[in-house]
Scaffold this motif. Structure first.
Motif, PDB file in Angstrom:
ATOM      1  N   CYS A   1      28.286  96.261  25.360  1.00 36.70           N
ATOM      2  CA  CYS A   1      27.796  97.205  26.372  1.00 36.70           C
ATOM      3  C   CYS A   1      27.784  98.630  25.828  1.00 36.70           C
ATOM      4  O   CYS A   1      26.816  99.370  26.036  1.00 36.70           O
ATOM      5  N   ALA A   2      28.845  99.013  25.123  1.00 41.59           N
ATOM      6  CA  ALA A   2      28.905 100.357  24.531  1.00 41.59           C
ATOM      7  C   ALA A   2      27.806 100.542  23.490  1.00 41.59           C
ATOM      8  O   ALA A   2      27.176 101.608  23.404  1.00 41.59           O
TER       9      ALA A   2
ATOM     10  N   LEU B   1      30.059 101.620  17.193  1.00 42.45           N
ATOM     11  CA  LEU B   1      28.873 101.753  18.055  1.00 42.45           C
ATOM     12  C   LEU B   1      27.592 101.391  17.334  1.00 42.45           C
ATOM     13  O   LEU B   1      26.645 100.905  17.955  1.00 42.45           O
ATOM     14  N   GLU B   2      27.557 101.617  16.042  1.00 42.12           N
ATOM     15  CA  GLU B   2      26.365 101.276  15.254  1.00 42.12           C
ATOM     16  C   GLU B   2      26.376  99.829  14.772  1.00 42.12           C
ATOM     17  O   GLU B   2      25.449  99.382  14.112  1.00 42.12           O
ATOM     18  N   GLY B   3      27.435  99.079  15.093  1.00 42.54           N
ATOM     19  CA  GLY B   3      27.512  97.681  14.713  1.00 42.54           C
ATOM     20  C   GLY B   3      27.935  97.437  13.279  1.00 42.54           C
ATOM     21  O   GLY B   3      27.860  96.314  12.780  1.00 42.54           O
ATOM     22  N   GLU B   4      28.421  98.464  12.594  1.00 45.12           N
ATOM     23  CA  GLU B   4      28.851  98.326  11.199  1.00 45.12           C
ATOM     24  C   GLU B   4      30.296  97.851  11.070  1.00 45.12           C
ATOM     25  O   GLU B   4      30.697  97.413   9.992  1.00 45.12           O
ATOM     26  N   LEU B   5      31.060  97.983  12.152  1.00 44.04           N
ATOM     27  CA  LEU B   5      32.473  97.634  12.118  1.00 44.04           C
ATOM     28  C   LEU B   5      32.812  96.823  13.364  1.00 44.04           C
ATOM     29  O   LEU B   5      32.557  97.261  14.487  1.00 44.04           O
TER      30      LEU B   5
ATOM     31  N   SER C   1      22.345 104.249  23.947  1.00 47.27           N
ATOM     32  CA  SER C   1      21.784 105.014  22.835  1.00 47.27           C
ATOM     33  C   SER C   1      22.518 106.352  22.737  1.00 47.27           C
ATOM     34  O   SER C   1      22.725 107.035  23.740  1.00 47.27           O
ATOM     35  N   PHE C   2      22.917 106.696  21.505  1.00 43.57           N
ATOM     36  CA  PHE C   2      23.699 107.917  21.342  1.00 43.57           C
ATOM     37  C   PHE C   2      23.234 108.728  20.145  1.00 43.57           C
ATOM     38  O   PHE C   2      22.577 108.227  19.235  1.00 43.57           O
ATOM     39  N   SER C   3      23.610 109.989  20.181  1.00 46.09           N
ATOM     40  CA  SER C   3      23.394 110.887  19.046  1.00 46.09           C
ATOM     41  C   SER C   3      24.733 111.499  18.688  1.00 46.09           C
ATOM     42  O   SER C   3      25.664 111.510  19.489  1.00 46.09           O
TER      43      SER C   3
END
Length: 134
Positions: free
Chosen positions: A126-127, A89-93, A131-133
Motif C-alpha cells: 500500500c505504501a 518504497l521503491e521496491g529495492e529493499l 507516488s512520491f518525490s
C-alpha cells in the motif's frame, strides 16, 4: 498525484489507501498495534521525522505527522535512515529482510511481526502504491 516523502500529505494518502484497500483489510484483520516510523536524517533529509499509525484489525484508525517520539508509547517503533525508507518504497529493499539485517531497527515484538509477515508486506504494498518525490 505525487506526494513529497515524508510529508503530512503522503501520510494522509497512505491512511486513505489503507482504509480503502480490501486486500489489506482482509490480510491485516488480526493486526493489533500502533506503529511509529522514525525517518532519520541523512545526506538526503535535513531533519528526522516521526510518523504515527494507529492500525487495528485491517484499518488505519488515525495517523499523525511529525510527532514527538518521547511523548508516544506505541507497540512498535521502526527506525531507519531516510535512504533505507526510500529503498523500501521503491521496491529495492524487502522490509522483512531489512529488519533481519538491521537496516530497519525494531522496538517491539519481533515475534509478533514474524507471525504477521503477510500484514507487513501488504502494508508495504500500500505504501509503495503512493507516488512520491524526494
Amino acid at each position: 498525484m505525487t506526494y513529497k516523502f515524508p510529508s503530512a500529505e503522503w501520510l494522509d494518502e497512505l491512511h486513505q489507501k489503507l482504509n480503502n484497500d480490501t486486500r489489506y483489510a482482509e490480510i491485516a484483520h488480526r493486526w493489533e498495534g500502533d506503529i511509529i516510523f522514525v525517518i532519520e536524517a541523512d545526506d538526503q533529509l535535513k531533519e528526522s521525522v516521526c510518523m504515527y499509525f494507529d492500525l487495528w484489525h485491517g484499518a488505519s484508525r488515525g495517523v499523525e505527522y511529525d510527532i514527538d517520539l518521547a511523548a508516544q508509547n506505541a507497540a512498535f517503533t521502526i527506525s531507519a535512515p531516510y535512504a533505507n525508507w526510500v529503498r523500501i518504497l521503491e521496491g529495492e529493499l524487502n522490509p522483512i529482510q531489512a529488519m533481519a539485517t538491521m537496516k530497519l531497527r525494531i522496538k517491539g515484538s519481533m515475534a509478533y511481526i514474524m507471525r504477521n509477515v503477510p500484514t507487513v508486506l501488504e502494508f508495504t504494498r500500500c505504501a509503495q502504491d503512493i507516488s512520491f518525490s524526494r
